[in-house]
Design a protein around this motif. Structure first.
Motif, PDB file in Angstrom:
ATOM      1  N   LYS A   1       4.134  10.113   6.089  1.00  0.00           N
ATOM      2  CA  LYS A   1       4.035  10.823   7.364  1.00  0.00           C
ATOM      3  C   LYS A   1       3.320   9.944   8.374  1.00  0.00           C
ATOM      4  N   ILE A   2       3.900   9.821   9.571  1.00  0.00           N
ATOM      5  CA  ILE A   2       3.280   9.080  10.663  1.00  0.00           C
ATOM      6  C   ILE A   2       3.069  10.037  11.831  1.00  0.00           C
ATOM      7  N   THR A   3       1.853   9.959  12.408  1.00  0.00           N
ATOM      8  CA  THR A   3       1.509  10.810  13.553  1.00  0.00           C
ATOM      9  C   THR A   3       1.035   9.923  14.701  1.00  0.00           C
ATOM     10  N   ALA A   4       1.455  10.276  15.913  1.00  0.00           N
ATOM     11  CA  ALA A   4       0.996   9.569  17.115  1.00  0.00           C
ATOM     12  C   ALA A   4       0.913  10.578  18.247  1.00  0.00           C
ATOM     13  N   GLY A   5       0.361  10.161  19.368  1.00  0.00           N
ATOM     14  CA  GLY A   5       0.292  11.049  20.521  1.00  0.00           C
ATOM     15  C   GLY A   5       1.626  11.110  21.238  1.00  0.00           C
ATOM     16  N   ALA A   6       1.949  12.261  21.797  1.00  0.00           N
ATOM     17  CA  ALA A   6       3.234  12.423  22.485  1.00  0.00           C
ATOM     18  C   ALA A   6       3.354  11.471  23.665  1.00  0.00           C
TER      19      ALA A   6
ATOM     20  N   CYS B   1       0.839  -1.200   0.000  1.00  0.00           N
ATOM     21  CA  CYS B   1       0.000   0.000   0.000  1.00  0.00           C
ATOM     22  C   CYS B   1       0.879   1.258   0.000  1.00  0.00           C
ATOM     23  N   ARG B   2       0.244   2.383  -0.331  1.00  0.00           N
ATOM     24  CA  ARG B   2       0.900   3.684  -0.303  1.00  0.00           C
ATOM     25  C   ARG B   2       0.037   4.627   0.520  1.00  0.00           C
ATOM     26  N   LEU B   3       0.658   5.291   1.508  1.00  0.00           N
ATOM     27  CA  LEU B   3      -0.088   6.197   2.372  1.00  0.00           C
ATOM     28  C   LEU B   3       0.614   7.552   2.430  1.00  0.00           C
ATOM     29  N   ASP B   4      -0.154   8.607   2.228  1.00  0.00           N
ATOM     30  CA  ASP B   4       0.395   9.945   2.414  1.00  0.00           C
ATOM     31  C   ASP B   4       0.543  10.266   3.898  1.00  0.00           C
ATOM     32  N   SER B   5      -0.463   9.847   4.690  1.00  0.00           N
ATOM     33  CA  SER B   5      -0.442  10.197   6.113  1.00  0.00           C
ATOM     34  C   SER B   5      -1.157   9.113   6.914  1.00  0.00           C
ATOM     35  N   LEU B   6      -0.501   8.629   7.958  1.00  0.00           N
ATOM     36  CA  LEU B   6      -1.062   7.587   8.821  1.00  0.00           C
ATOM     37  C   LEU B   6      -1.025   8.079  10.264  1.00  0.00           C
ATOM     38  N   THR B   7      -2.196   8.148  10.907  1.00  0.00           N
ATOM     39  CA  THR B   7      -2.278   8.459  12.325  1.00  0.00           C
ATOM     40  C   THR B   7      -2.534   7.156  13.080  1.00  0.00           C
ATOM     41  N   LEU B   8      -1.658   6.835  14.017  1.00  0.00           N
ATOM     42  CA  LEU B   8      -1.691   5.533  14.678  1.00  0.00           C
ATOM     43  C   LEU B   8      -2.806   5.451  15.723  1.00  0.00           C
ATOM     44  N   PRO B   9      -3.245   4.211  16.035  1.00  0.00           N
ATOM     45  CA  PRO B   9      -4.265   4.030  17.081  1.00  0.00           C
ATOM     46  C   PRO B   9      -3.742   4.513  18.431  1.00  0.00           C
ATOM     47  N   ALA B  10      -4.664   4.914  19.281  1.00  0.00           N
ATOM     48  CA  ALA B  10      -4.279   5.340  20.623  1.00  0.00           C
ATOM     49  C   ALA B  10      -3.997   4.114  21.500  1.00  0.00           C
TER      50      ALA B  10
ATOM     51  N   PRO C   1       1.437  17.158  20.673  1.00  0.00           N
ATOM     52  CA  PRO C   1       1.673  18.286  19.757  1.00  0.00           C
ATOM     53  C   PRO C   1       3.134  18.457  19.356  1.00  0.00           C
ATOM     54  N   ARG C   2       4.023  17.847  20.019  1.00  0.00           N
ATOM     55  CA  ARG C   2       5.440  17.839  19.676  1.00  0.00           C
ATOM     56  C   ARG C   2       6.069  16.687  20.443  1.00  0.00           C
ATOM     57  N   PRO C   3       7.219  16.144  20.064  1.00  0.00           N
ATOM     58  CA  PRO C   3       8.186  16.681  19.099  1.00  0.00           C
ATOM     59  C   PRO C   3       7.875  16.284  17.648  1.00  0.00           C
ATOM     60  N   PHE C   4       8.676  16.863  16.751  1.00  0.00           N
ATOM     61  CA  PHE C   4       8.512  16.709  15.317  1.00  0.00           C
ATOM     62  C   PHE C   4       9.876  16.353  14.720  1.00  0.00           C
ATOM     63  N   PHE C   5       9.931  15.252  13.957  1.00  0.00           N
ATOM     64  CA  PHE C   5      11.209  14.798  13.392  1.00  0.00           C
ATOM     65  C   PHE C   5      11.111  14.756  11.862  1.00  0.00           C
ATOM     66  N   TYR C   6      12.156  15.161  11.207  1.00  0.00           N
ATOM     67  CA  TYR C   6      12.172  15.131   9.742  1.00  0.00           C
ATOM     68  C   TYR C   6      13.509  14.666   9.193  1.00  0.00           C
ATOM     69  N   ARG C   7      14.563  14.695  10.012  1.00  0.00           N
ATOM     70  CA  ARG C   7      15.840  14.159   9.549  1.00  0.00           C
ATOM     71  C   ARG C   7      15.824  12.636   9.688  1.00  0.00           C
TER      72      ARG C   7
ATOM     73  N   GLU D   1      15.969   7.058  15.152  1.00  0.00           N
ATOM     74  CA  GLU D   1      16.196   6.976  16.600  1.00  0.00           C
ATOM     75  C   GLU D   1      14.870   7.033  17.362  1.00  0.00           C
ATOM     76  N   ALA D   2      13.955   7.915  16.952  1.00  0.00           N
ATOM     77  CA  ALA D   2      12.667   8.060  17.646  1.00  0.00           C
ATOM     78  C   ALA D   2      11.823   6.802  17.495  1.00  0.00           C
ATOM     79  N   LEU D   3      11.828   6.196  16.313  1.00  0.00           N
ATOM     80  CA  LEU D   3      11.068   4.965  16.106  1.00  0.00           C
ATOM     81  C   LEU D   3      11.634   3.828  16.949  1.00  0.00           C
ATOM     82  N   ARG D   4      12.959   3.723  16.945  1.00  0.00           N
ATOM     83  CA  ARG D   4      13.584   2.657  17.738  1.00  0.00           C
ATOM     84  C   ARG D   4      13.275   2.817  19.217  1.00  0.00           C
ATOM     85  N   ALA D   5      13.307   4.063  19.684  1.00  0.00           N
ATOM     86  CA  ALA D   5      13.080   4.305  21.115  1.00  0.00           C
ATOM     87  C   ALA D   5      11.683   3.882  21.539  1.00  0.00           C
ATOM     88  N   ARG D   6      10.759   3.826  20.587  1.00  0.00           N
ATOM     89  CA  ARG D   6       9.372   3.462  20.918  1.00  0.00           C
ATOM     90  C   ARG D   6       9.049   2.037  20.487  1.00  0.00           C
ATOM     91  N   GLY D   7      10.067   1.286  20.102  1.00  0.00           N
ATOM     92  CA  GLY D   7       9.897  -0.137  19.828  1.00  0.00           C
ATOM     93  C   GLY D   7       9.300  -0.477  18.476  1.00  0.00           C
TER      94      GLY D   7
END
Length: 980
Positions: A819-824, A795-804, A847-853, A859-865
């Protein structure tokens, strides 16, 4: 008088060439002249050469010619005293006549007298001279004027031939000189004598380089005049002291108007000389186009479009005249990649268009106007164009005009044909002239329903649809492109991104999403129709949302006003269904046996089935109109009969259905179309529903890949079809089976994504079986969705907001997400597996943080498993910053979907909105340098006000450059330099 001034031109030319030849014969330093001199330069030469020859000996040829020049200039400078004050200077009157001005009464004999007097002066100068001819063995004889024992050779400015014809230098055209021919069969000659050409070149000013600002302007003027000129002639160039000029013939209603126009690169840019002085070149083009008349005729046409829209509503929908005050549409404008969002009114969007038209940015601005059917795109564009035409017409305003181009009913025409149709009423504009005016910022195209020109999903390379216009505009001007859905824009972007070679056009893209009305705006609108707010507030949530579309709000108001809507129906069918029933009821009455009959040739159910088959035929034919024979076929299919005549009188009565006469005058055979796209969307949903319920899987999959399904179709199918039946049908779709082209596959994938999004939204639950081959063009928001053990495959997704929360599982298998969005607060995202972190442009924890590099995202994905499939399991491998920077810039260039960037002298982007170039701040300039050195980009100069800028043009598609395994030598060399 025109003939007299032509004779004056020749006299000045002949005397100046005689004087130049005399200067050479006298041993004085020679004076170079322009390669295409005009009267102004000849007169200036006479003044200069008179001074040079005044000191030659008494009785010498120099003295004789100097005396003649003194007398000629005296007569010339006397002017025309009988002329009006502003035309008394000889050149002013001559230019006035050359510009097509009226000839003042009684002046022709005065000008004839002036020409005759100058002719007598030149004849007197030559009266005691002898004329001989030197023969060098070529076909051209060299004329020599002799006074006593002093010889003055007129060669190479003049030559004669054995047939006694004379040839006098006129101008350079291309790489050879043209001569005026007298006594020959042709009025011009082009000698092939290389010695003559070489000798003449030594006496002319050097040819300007192709990047010289004056030469660039000259080429531009010549091209523009070629579009406005009479087809039987070409503009002729000449030099003059301040710049250059052209003699040419302009097509007018009376025939051809002969003109002589002067141009220069002045202190304020490109300029033209009118009778009062130097003015901007854009003013000249407005005068050529007869700007107020063009505005008046466009205003007339646009008022007719408005009347036609209102008439269709009255005749085909039964609506009364609109009593509501105009409510301006609002839009959310973003960059092509969705960044830099800003909300504004449609008039503010037009202000932005004006701003882009008024400056030289080096890039054509393309606005994609997207919005649901019924949201008011057409009326907003028509209103903007009409308001501007009125302003220009009433106030003689110099503002740009907006050319509204209607695509309805013009399937498979090209854009040129549609533009020619739009300007036919102006009588003096064509598509080619509109391209010139667009490129100069005088007109912006507002193209309504552009994808209809292309036959819906039939185009596989959407960039080609605009390429000719983008190339013609050359990095200038504005196009506003509205399509029936965002599908065309997505296809356009995909075709740019897929291109292996960069496109030649220089373009900047923006997206304007037309927004639904707010509840307060809906209530205000309904108040104009005396519909109380309580009636709106009692509607079900879905219907209240639907009235955010102006078409549905107006339909609701009309039904309330006419008594066709009863509040007691609140628990009944949805408002959409009521609207369709209302539409069908009106059409059913047209098919009554008699006007007062209670029965009809087609009952409401049969008529619905007919319209559903009509929608299917439109999809298969990839246009929104069908011939009357197709309408008859649809009716026969709906009735399940072989011959429509089996139902007596039906064939004839079908001709009265709504829309059948539309465009019939200009488009030939009578054709049928739905009054509004809303009806098409819902009848298409009806036929899709019938196919699914009947188990016609092949028909369902065919429709899935033939045309994009908008919100009305998608929600209609999801509402009407049993969820289990629908999900089984979607799960059975495998695109390689149904695709016949890349465009068909993209269409089917996008429709699959829209269907799954609506199913998930409606059920608030994601299915546990795999969703395969879907493209989610809009956001897939799972934040309020129950997710158990879900998966997305290919599949191809422009924007995915993850389940709570936690406890959910979502497997991404060969699936790309931008783009992936989740709650802080979500520190455990271990349920998300199979992520390609290299595809992510953004990672946001609201509402933050925001990563683009890329390293920060990893690193942020790994830190959250999160389970990541495209990176080492450890962080031991450190990627050099310049490599990460190159990947970052190229990924954003792919999203930017343009092959050019405008850079300042320091190589920083001129467009402040390209904030992604400011990441890795020390790496951007070296990145540009490596692209250039590898031959992947080329810097170009271009003309613009303000500080010096360059245009960086990619030579390959950014996606290809981003492919580090690509076998193209230049790309391999680039990555070797980046990683070395």
């Amino acid at each position: 008088m025109q003939e007299s001034f032509s004779a004056l031109d020749f006299e000045a030319r002949f005397l100046a060439l005689l004087a130049l030849s005399t200067v050479r014969a006298s041993g004085l330093p020679h004076v170079t002249i322009g390669r295409s001199p005009g009267l102004g330069e000849w007169i200036s030469l006479l003044r200069d050469l008179r001074a040079r020859l005044s000191d030659t000996g008494p009785g010498s040829p120099g003295q004789r010619v100097a005396q003649a020049m003194t007398e000629v200039l005296a007569r010339y400078d006397e002017g025309i005293p009988e002329a009006p004050q502003e035309l008394r200077a000889t050149k002013n009157l001559r230019d006035h006549v050359s510009h097509g001005g009226a000839i003042p009464a009684g002046l022709s004999p005065v000008v004839d007298t002036l020409v005759g007097a100058i002719s007598d002066i030149i004849a007197e100068c030559l009266s005691d001279a002898a004329l001989t001819f030197a023969d060098d063995g070529s076909h051209e004889l060299r004329p020599v004027v002799t006074w006593g024992d002093a010889n003055v050779s007129l060669w190479p400015f003049m030559y004669t031939k054995a047939d006694d014809s004379w040839h006098v230098f006129a101008r350079y055209t291309g790489n050879r000189p043209d001569y005026l021919a007298f006594g020959a069969a042709n009025y011009r000659s082009r000698p092939d004598n290389d010695e003559l050409v070489a000798a003449l070149n030594l006496l002319l000013k050097s040819k300007r380089g192709s990047d010289d600002p004056r030469e660039l302007f000259r080429v531009e003027v010549e091209n523009d005049l070629g579009v406005f000129a009479d087809v039987i002639g070409t503009p002729h160039y000449f030099d003059h002291p301040h710049g250059f000029g052209y003699e040419w013939g302009k097509s007018v209603s009376e025939g051809t108007q002969l003109r002589r126009d002067y141009f220069r690169v002045g202190p304020d840019g490109h300029e033209w000389q009118d009778e009062q002085g130097w003015v901007p070149y854009r003013t000249y083009l407005r005068k050529l186009s007869n700007w107020p008349i063009v505005a008046s005729r466009l205003r007339h046409k646009l008022e007719e479009v408005e009347r036609q829209l209102a008439q269709e509503e009255t005749e085909q929908l039964g609506w009364q005249p609109d009593v509501g005050s105009h409510r301006e549409a609002h839009v959310e404008v973003t960059e092509y990649d969705g960044g830099n969002p800003r909300r504004k009114s449609f008039s503010q969007l037009i202000d932005e268009v004006d701003a882009d038209l008024g400056v030289e940015t080096g890039q054509t601005q393309v606005f994609f106007v997207n919005g649901e059917a019924g949201i008011g795109k057409t009326r907003a564009m028509v209103k903007a164009a009409l308001n501007r035409a009125r302003k220009v017409e009433q106030h003689q305003d110099d503002s740009p005009l907006f050319l509204y181009v209607k695509s309805t009913g013009r399937v498979l025409d090209d854009l040129d044909a549609a533009v020619n149709h739009a300007v036919a009423l102006t009588q003096n504009l064509t598509a080619e002239r509109v391209k010139v005016l667009c490129g100069k910022g005088l007109i912006a195209l507002l193209i309504d329903g552009f994808d209809e020109l292309l036959g819906g999903a039939a185009y596989s390379d959407a960039i080609d649809s605009l390429q000719d216009w983008l190339d013609a505009l050359g990095g200038r001007g504005v196009l506003v492109v509205s399509a029936r859905s965002s599908y065309y824009m997505n296809q356009y972007r995909s075709s740019v991104q897929r291109a292996s070679k960069a496109t030649s056009a220089s373009v900047r893209h923006s997206v304007a999403q037309v927004l639904r009305w707010t509840p307060a705006e809906i209530v205000s609108f309904l108040g104009d129709y005396d519909v109380p707010a309580a009636r709106f507030e009692c509607l079900p949530n879905g219907d209240r949302e639907l009235l955010g579309l102006p078409f549905f709000a107006r339909a609701f108001a009309e039904m309330c006003r006419s008594g066709d809507y009863e509040a007691s129906y609140a628990e009944g069918p949805s408002f959409t269904e009521r609207l369709l029933n209302h539409y069908l009821t009106r059409e059913e009455r047209k098919l009554a046996y008699q006007t007062d009959s209670a029965s009809a040739l087609l009952n409401r159910d049969e008529l619905r089935r007919t319209f559903e088959h009509v929608a299917e035929i439109m999809v298969d034919g990839r246009e929104r109109e069908i011939d009357s024979s197709d309408l008859e076929f649809a009716a026969a299919t709906a009735l399940d009969i072989d011959d429509l005549d089996d139902r007596e009188g039906l064939r004839e009565r079908l001709q009265v259905l709504c829309g059948l006469a539309t465009e019939s005058v200009t488009r030939g055979p009578i054709r049928f179309r739905f009054q509004h796209e809303v009806f098409f969307d819902n009848f298409l949903a009806g036929i899709v529903t019938r196919h699914l319920r009947a188990g016609r899987v092949a028909a369902f999959q065919r429709l899935l890949s033939r045309s994009e399904w908008r919100t009305g179709t998608v929600s209609g199918v999801v509402t009407a079809v049993d969820t289990e039946l629908l999900t089984d049908a979607l799960a059975d779709v495998r695109l390689p089976v149904v695709q016949s082209s890349a465009a068909s596959r993209d269409t089917a994938a996008t429709n699959l994504g829209a269907m799954w999004t609506e199913i998930i939204r409606k059920a608030a639950e994601m299915p546990d079986w795999p969703i395969v081959d879907a493209t989610f063009a809009g956001p897939l928001d799972l934040s309020h969705t129950k997710v158990g053990n879900a998966s997305l495959v290919n599949c191809r997704l422009d924007s995915l907001t993850l389940p709570a929360g936690t406890g959910w599982k979502l497997q991404l298998d060969q699936t790309r997400v931008k783009k992936i969005t989740a709650g802080a607060e979500q520190t455990d995202l271990s349920g998300l597996r199979g992520v390609h972190h290299g595809d992510l442009m953004e990672l946001l924890f609201r509402p933050r943080p925001f990563f683009y590099r890329r390293p920060d995202i990893l690193e942020a994905l790994r830190a959250r498993g999160v389970g990541i499939v495209d990176a080492p399991t450890t962080s031991s491998a450190v990627v050099p910053v310049r490599v990460e920077a190159a990947r970052h810039y190229l990924k954003n260039l792919v999203e930017y979907a343009s092959s050019t960037l405008i850079l300042k002298d320091n190589h920083q982007p001129d467009d402040y909105r390209l904030k992604w170039t400011q990441e890795y701040p020390d790496e951007w300039k070296p990145f540009v340098g490596r692209l250039t050195k590898a031959g992947l980009a080329r810097p170009e100069k271009f003309s613009a006000k303000g500080s010096r800028k360059i245009k960086l043009r990619l030579q390959f598609g950014a996606a290809n450059i981003l492919d580090e395994a690509c076998d193209v030598p230049q790309i391999q060399g680039f990555w070797a330099a980046v990683k070395g």
